[in-house]
Write an enzyme that holds these catalytic residues in place. Structure first.
Site, PDB file in Angstrom:
ATOM      1  N   SER A 121       0.780  -1.301  -0.059  1.00 50.48           N
ATOM      2  CA  SER A 121       0.046  -0.028  -0.033  1.00 50.48           C
ATOM      3  C   SER A 121       0.675   1.316  -0.078  1.00 50.48           C
ATOM      4  CB  SER A 121      -1.019   0.039   1.158  1.00 50.48           C
ATOM      5  OG  SER A 121      -2.181  -0.782   0.919  1.00 50.48           O
ATOM      6  N   VAL A 122       2.040   1.272  -0.010  1.00 48.17           N
ATOM      7  CA  VAL A 122       2.906   2.480  -0.269  1.00 48.17           C
ATOM      8  C   VAL A 122       2.575   2.910  -1.817  1.00 48.17           C
ATOM      9  CG1 VAL A 122       5.378   3.401  -0.558  1.00 48.17           C
ATOM     10  CG2 VAL A 122       4.636   1.762   1.290  1.00 48.17           C
TER      11      VAL A 122
END
Length: 407
Positions: A121-122
């Site tokens: 999810s970066v």
């Protein structure tokens, strides 16, 4: 303890003691996110799932001379018991870049400076930067309604949402972000995106899945929802008339002058998994943080307006933050522009991903830290706390090295 009561120094010249088979067992579409496959799969994801290339589209962008560091720099010697803590948090890569130079780096066996690693999810923070680029170029306004770009969502949770609501995740959606429950919307989302094998009744692609989501809509309170980022990517495609993967390449990745292309997984329709599917090297990911710290400027041109970068570093509205997992660690924390903001004294901001991914910004010292990991479980509370303490200790070591106050 060593003589004089000082803690033992971390011997980073010794590799972490983690067995990696020379010829790993090949994971399936349903097992790659589970032990024992997760470590190998995170550095070979394009061999497991259909993926598209995020082109760097530049030449001569190799790191400048002097952009390397030894395996046991003084900075990391300040962190107590570091070797054990890297092993405990299943670290694959740790990189510290200060004022454009690599101050410290370490890689586990099987992962090196040129290896791509899934950042989970970066990826959301990258999507937020693409949205910022569109805003800078006047292609949309943050007050625009999402359905003005994606009318297919007029009957669901996003019917009243604005672009700003998507960026700050203040849309109430009937979406269970449970990574381990096959009945959760998250796993159904995964299956539609091609991250897991489909089940009867599953939507055929991400676009179809997003149209099924219901909920109360904008509520002014934070709700972490991976689907919200994919809605943002869908709106980006409609606003530009181009695929999200190409917008990410043109507006962000190529302007960083990275050393390597990146990759992103795609579903059966070719739609990129914007909320979690990007893989890249640690050094190239650090360039994302460097660009934000530089006020939105990159070697290949401006990515976002200075005001956009400043708003990320300033943080969002902590009154909207109701995620107790975050506020228990960072009481003044917030979320904005698809970035997590600690609200601590040093103003640390991070892109965050499950299984232990961090893109950590320290504005006071112009430093970016990247930690790529392969936790066996996606989001265990103990793993989160252990890693948060490690990032704080690394920041304290950085502050001591720079002669600044600790967080």
């Amino acid at each position: 303890m060593t003589q004089g009561g000082r803690p033992p120094q971390a011997d980073l010249s010794a590799p972490v003691n983690r067995l990696r088979p020379a010829v790993p067992l090949r994971p399936t579409i349903d097992t790659w996110q589970e032990p024992p496959h997760v470590r190998w799969a995170f550095t070979h994801l394009s061999e497991v799932l259909p993926s598209a290339r995020i082109h760097r589209r530049s030449t001569g962008s190799r790191a400048a001379a002097g952009d390397e560091a030894g395996e046991m720099p003084r900075l990391l010697m300040r962190v107590p018991d570091l070797s054990h803590r890297l092993e405990e948090t299943h670290t694959d890569a740790l990189l510290v870049v200060r004022q454009g130079q690599v101050a410290a780096q370490w890689y586990a066996p099987g992962c090196g400076p040129d290896d791509q690693h899934l950042i989970m999810s970066v990826s959301k923070s990258l999507c937020g930067l693409v949205a910022g680029s569109l805003t800078m170029d006047g292609l949309w306004s943050l007050e625009d309604r999402v359905i003005s770009y994606v009318p297919e969502l007029a009957e669901g949770a996003y019917a009243r949402a604005t672009i700003a609501d998507l960026l700050d995740m203040t849309v109430s959606v009937d979406y269970d972000e449970d990574y381990l429950n096959p009945r959760s919307e998250l796993q159904r989302h995964d299956r539609s995106a091609g991250w897991r094998g489909p089940r009867p009744g599953d939507p055929g692609d991400t676009w179809s899945f997003l149209r099924t989501l219901t909920g109360a809509g904008p509520q002014g309170r934070f709700q972490y929802c991976s689907a919200t980022t994919d809605v943002l990517a869908w709106a980006i495609e409609r606003a530009t008339g181009a695929r999200y993967v190409d917008q990410l390449a043109d507006r962000v990745w190529s302007r960083l002058r990275p050393d390597h292309d990146a990759m992103v997984t795609v579903d059966r329709s070719g739609f990129a998994h914007a909320d979690g599917g990007v893989s890249c090297t640690a050094r190239d990911l650090a360039r994302v943080g460097e660009m934000v710290l530089a006020g939105g400027r990159a070697p290949g041109g401006r990515v976002v307006a200075a005001q956009w970068a400043e708003s990320i570093l300033a943080g969002g509205d902590p009154r909207q933050m109701v995620d107790q997992g975050w506020t228990s660690v960072y009481p003044g924390g917030s979320y904005t522009r698809q970035w997590w903001c600690t609200g601590n004294r040093r103003g640390n901001v991070t892109g965050l991903g499950i299984h232990g991914q961090h893109l950590w910004l320290d504005p006071q010292s112009s430093t970016v830290m990247v930690k790529l990991s392969s936790w066996p479980q996606p989001d265990a509370e103990q793993d989160q706390r252990t890693q948060a303490l490690l990032m704080e200790d690394l920041t304290r070591a950085l502050a001591a090295e720079c002669g600044a106050d600790s967080p």
